[in-house]
Design a protein around this motif. Structure first.
Motif, PDB file in Angstrom:
ATOM      1  N   ARG A  46      42.967  -3.093   9.366  1.00 53.18           N
ATOM      2  CA  ARG A  46      42.415  -4.438   9.216  1.00 53.18           C
ATOM      3  C   ARG A  46      42.548  -4.887   7.775  1.00 53.18           C
ATOM      4  NH1 ARG A  46      38.135  -5.479  13.331  1.00 53.18           N
ATOM      5  NH2 ARG A  46      37.840  -3.601  14.592  1.00 53.18           N
ATOM      6  N   ASP A  48      41.371  -8.454   4.959  1.00 52.98           N
ATOM      7  CA  ASP A  48      40.654  -9.714   4.788  1.00 52.98           C
ATOM      8  C   ASP A  48      41.586 -10.897   4.984  1.00 52.98           C
ATOM      9  OD1 ASP A  48      38.319  -8.348   4.204  1.00 52.98           O
ATOM     10  OD2 ASP A  48      38.695  -8.363   2.040  1.00 52.98           O
ATOM     11  N   GLN A  54      40.184 -12.997  11.028  1.00 53.85           N
ATOM     12  CA  GLN A  54      40.213 -11.557  10.799  1.00 53.85           C
ATOM     13  C   GLN A  54      41.659 -11.098  10.854  1.00 53.85           C
ATOM     14  OE1 GLN A  54      37.357  -9.026  12.942  1.00 53.85           O
ATOM     15  NE2 GLN A  54      36.469 -10.904  13.798  1.00 53.85           N
ATOM     16  N   TYR A  68      46.215 -12.554  13.265  1.00 56.95           N
ATOM     17  CA  TYR A  68      45.030 -13.237  12.761  1.00 56.95           C
ATOM     18  C   TYR A  68      44.162 -13.662  13.941  1.00 56.95           C
ATOM     19  CZ  TYR A  68      47.597 -13.246   8.405  1.00 56.95           C
ATOM     20  OH  TYR A  68      48.289 -12.851   7.292  1.00 56.95           O
ATOM     21  N   ALA A  71      37.956 -17.228  14.658  1.00 57.43           N
ATOM     22  CA  ALA A  71      36.535 -16.950  14.482  1.00 57.43           C
ATOM     23  C   ALA A  71      35.808 -16.737  15.807  1.00 57.43           C
ATOM     24  CB  ALA A  71      35.873 -18.098  13.711  1.00 57.43           C
ATOM     25  N   GLY A  73      37.007 -15.189  18.277  1.00 59.65           N
ATOM     26  CA  GLY A  73      37.439 -13.916  18.836  1.00 59.65           C
ATOM     27  C   GLY A  73      38.270 -14.041  20.096  1.00 59.65           C
TER      28      GLY A  73
END
Length: 257
Positions: A46, A48, A54, A68, A71, A73
């Motif tokens: 993973r 940043d 994510q 990527y 948000a 998910g």
């Protein structure tokens, strides 16, 4: 000359990288990321990412791939993420999580292969070259390398393969099993077309396995012809040169005289 991670077919079948952070990454992957894994990608870490994204680094068909997760998910974007200045935000994490470990593993694989050392064991630079005894461009590279090898600055490690002619494997076997392999190789290359190297009549099973393993490794590295030259650049990254290099690339491979 090719940057190592850009070589086609690079390490597609090796399964080299493992996640050793102490976290069971696969068990924690969001469903959307797991769906990408189900299509053949291997998630290796993973990182940043901005604005609620994510970042996940993956290997797919031997190449690095940035994922990527949005948000919520529920969605995954694949590819390169650029900022307002056009800077590539995917490059650094892929280099760190995918390509650097991959290059280190490949150096270990080559170090553990069957090769003939050409030059001092204390040379500060080591260059690996997949070499066929019948390859004229391997002979050219051998000649190009003499100033660095003779000065003790570079050790060439010839990973012998037999692929160009019917007697290539038998000649490679003769070099590997010579009483002094380095001397035999240098005599053969120094003579060029006038070489009197005799192919081995019967290749022992152990030696044949070494040659088979070397040829398989060459293919796994994405190289299709000899000489296939692998070296570390000034930043320690693994690079590949296919064929005898020109003057500029020769200096990149061998370093300053």
């Amino acid at each position: 000359m090719k940057r190592f991670p850009c070589v086609p077919l690079l390490l597609a079948s090796l399964g080299l990288l493992s996640v050793s952070s102490g976290v069971a990454l696969a068990a924690e992957l969001p469903a959307a990321i797991q769906a990408v894994e189900a299509r053949g990608a291997k998630i290796v870490g993973r990182f940043d990412a901005p604005n609620g994204l994510q970042g996940f680094a993956a290997r797919y068909n031997g190449q690095g791939m940035a994922l990527y997760l949005t948000a919520d998910g529920q969605h995954v974007l694949l590819g390169t993420l650029l900022d307002a200045k056009g800077e590539d935000l995917s490059r650094e994490p892929l280099e760190r999580l995918v390509y650097a470990p991959m290059g280190e593993e490949m150096l270990t694989r080559m170090q553990d292969s069957t090769w003939i050392a050409d030059g001092s064991d204390s040379a500060p630079r080591v260059v690996y070259v997949f070499s066929d005894p019948n390859c004229p461009y391997c002979n050219l590279f051998w000649k190009q390398a003499r100033p660095w090898v003779d000065a003790g600055k570079v050790q060439l490690r010839h990973i012998m393969v037999g692929m160009l002619r019917a007697d290539s494997a038998a000649k490679a076997a003769a070099l590997l099993t010579a009483k002094q392999p380095a001397a035999a190789l240098n005599e053969h290359e120094r003579a060029g077309k006038a070489s009197t190297l005799k192919p081995m009549k019967t290749i022992a099973a152990e030696v044949q396995q070494q040659l088979d393993d070397n040829l398989a490794l060459m293919g796994e590295l994405g190289a299709a012809a000899t000489p296939a030259i692998f070296y570390q650049d000034a930043d320690g990254r693994l690079q590949q040169q296919q064929g005898a290099p020109n003057a500029d690339n020769l200096t990149k491979i061998m370093g300053p005289k």
